[in-house]
Write a protein that holds these residues in place. Structure first.
Motif, PDB file in Angstrom:
ATOM      1  N   GLU A 272      33.696  33.299  43.875  1.00 22.65           N
ATOM      2  CA  GLU A 272      35.144  33.108  43.823  1.00 22.65           C
ATOM      3  C   GLU A 272      35.867  34.456  43.806  1.00 22.65           C
ATOM      4  OE1 GLU A 272      38.732  30.911  43.804  1.00 22.65           O
ATOM      5  OE2 GLU A 272      36.686  30.371  44.351  1.00 22.65           O
ATOM      6  N   ALA A 273      35.337  35.412  43.059  1.00 22.75           N
ATOM      7  CA  ALA A 273      35.967  36.734  42.986  1.00 22.75           C
ATOM      8  C   ALA A 273      35.982  37.412  44.356  1.00 22.75           C
ATOM      9  CB  ALA A 273      35.245  37.608  41.960  1.00 22.75           C
ATOM     10  N   GLU A 274      34.871  37.330  45.082  1.00 24.62           N
ATOM     11  CA  GLU A 274      34.805  37.951  46.409  1.00 24.62           C
ATOM     12  C   GLU A 274      35.779  37.270  47.367  1.00 24.62           C
ATOM     13  OE1 GLU A 274      31.556  39.208  49.847  1.00 24.62           O
ATOM     14  OE2 GLU A 274      30.919  37.878  48.231  1.00 24.62           O
ATOM     15  N   PHE A 275      35.814  35.927  47.335  1.00 24.59           N
ATOM     16  CA  PHE A 275      36.737  35.208  48.198  1.00 24.59           C
ATOM     17  C   PHE A 275      38.185  35.583  47.884  1.00 24.59           C
ATOM     18  CE2 PHE A 275      39.548  31.408  48.542  1.00 24.59           C
ATOM     19  CZ  PHE A 275      39.760  31.488  49.906  1.00 24.59           C
ATOM     20  N   ARG A 276      38.540  35.597  46.616  1.00 24.46           N
ATOM     21  CA  ARG A 276      39.922  35.922  46.243  1.00 24.46           C
ATOM     22  C   ARG A 276      40.315  37.329  46.701  1.00 24.46           C
ATOM     23  NH1 ARG A 276      43.239  32.592  43.192  1.00 24.46           N
ATOM     24  NH2 ARG A 276      42.159  30.746  42.462  1.00 24.46           N
ATOM     25  N   GLN A 277      39.382  38.277  46.604  1.00 26.71           N
ATOM     26  CA  GLN A 277      39.688  39.633  47.064  1.00 26.71           C
ATOM     27  C   GLN A 277      39.862  39.665  48.580  1.00 26.71           C
ATOM     28  OE1 GLN A 277      40.446  42.390  45.036  1.00 26.71           O
ATOM     29  NE2 GLN A 277      41.272  42.955  47.057  1.00 26.71           N
TER      30      GLN A 277
ATOM     31  N   TYR B 231      42.770  25.986  50.846  1.00 29.14           N
ATOM     32  CA  TYR B 231      42.438  26.745  49.638  1.00 29.14           C
ATOM     33  C   TYR B 231      43.689  26.868  48.768  1.00 29.14           C
ATOM     34  CZ  TYR B 231      38.191  27.481  52.229  1.00 29.14           C
ATOM     35  OH  TYR B 231      37.043  27.262  52.939  1.00 29.14           O
ATOM     36  N   VAL B 232      44.148  25.712  48.311  1.00 32.01           N
ATOM     37  CA  VAL B 232      45.428  25.584  47.620  1.00 32.01           C
ATOM     38  C   VAL B 232      45.492  26.466  46.377  1.00 32.01           C
ATOM     39  CG1 VAL B 232      46.957  23.924  46.471  1.00 32.01           C
ATOM     40  CG2 VAL B 232      45.803  23.304  48.580  1.00 32.01           C
ATOM     41  N   ARG B 233      44.352  26.749  45.767  1.00 31.99           N
ATOM     42  CA  ARG B 233      44.373  27.600  44.574  1.00 31.99           C
ATOM     43  C   ARG B 233      44.896  29.007  44.888  1.00 31.99           C
ATOM     44  NH1 ARG B 233      39.342  26.752  46.395  1.00 31.99           N
ATOM     45  NH2 ARG B 233      37.895  28.477  46.652  1.00 31.99           N
TER      46      ARG B 233
END
Length: 183
Positions: free
Chosen positions: A58-63, A80-82
């Motif tokens: 999740e951290a890699e995706f968010r970055q 990816y609504v979040r």
């Protein structure tokens, strides 16, 4: 088309949202080809390359998402609504595809049977898309609730926006914006 906006009125950072297998990636590719906007498929940011839908951390995706939306120009497809609040701060326009779950299911079946190398918006010659009960269930059971959520969100958005609720409206949009469907 539910809106008479031109493609230019959506600006240089366009979000395309909608159910799985609704045509988001195809529309994004057509807009990118017409406008020379960089094309970003969120599925490609979320999933590890060379895998069959294996998620990144999740951290890699968010970055990766933050890096992508920081660009001055882009057309981006995926939900990816979040991460949507951050994306909408940067977006200049939104397109929401509101495809009926039965239509998404037919597109999914066609893709897995006849266009099986297309995964996450692009052709993946070393991978094959597979028909799964999990995805069929998702399209028929989960998607209807997401459509209602998406419609509520759409009403609240103040950015230039386009709502496409039928195949006829999507075709009219392609024609009005003089887009080509690349395969």
């Amino acid at each position: 088309m539910a809106s008479s906006l031109t493609l230019a009125e959506l600006g240089p950072r366009i979000c395309i949202l909608g159910p799985s297998n609704s045509g988001k990636s195809t529309l994004a590719q057509a807009i990118a080809a017409k406008t020379a906007l960089p094309l970003i498929h969120l599925d490609q940011l979320f999933h590890l390359p060379g895998t069959h839908w294996q998620a990144r951390s999740e951290a890699e995706f968010r970055q990766l998402h933050l890096d992508a939306i920081a660009g001055e120009k882009w057309v981006m497809d995926g939900n990816y609504v979040r991460c949507l609040p951050e994306r909408l701060i940067r977006a200049s326009g939104i397109i929401l595809l509101d495809v009926h779950p039965a239509r998404s299911l037919l597109r999914y079946i066609r893709r897995t049977l006849f266009d099986a190398q297309r995964i996450g918006g692009v052709v993946s010659p070393n991978q094959r898309e597979h028909l799964t009960w999990e995805m069929i269930r998702y399209l028929l059971v989960t998607t209807p609730g997401h459509r209602q959520r998406n419609r509520r969100m759409f009403e609240q958005w103040t950015l230039p926006k386009v709502f496409l609720a039928s195949p006829a409206q999507l075709i009219a949009c392609y024609q009005a914006w003089e887009l080509s469907r690349a395969r």
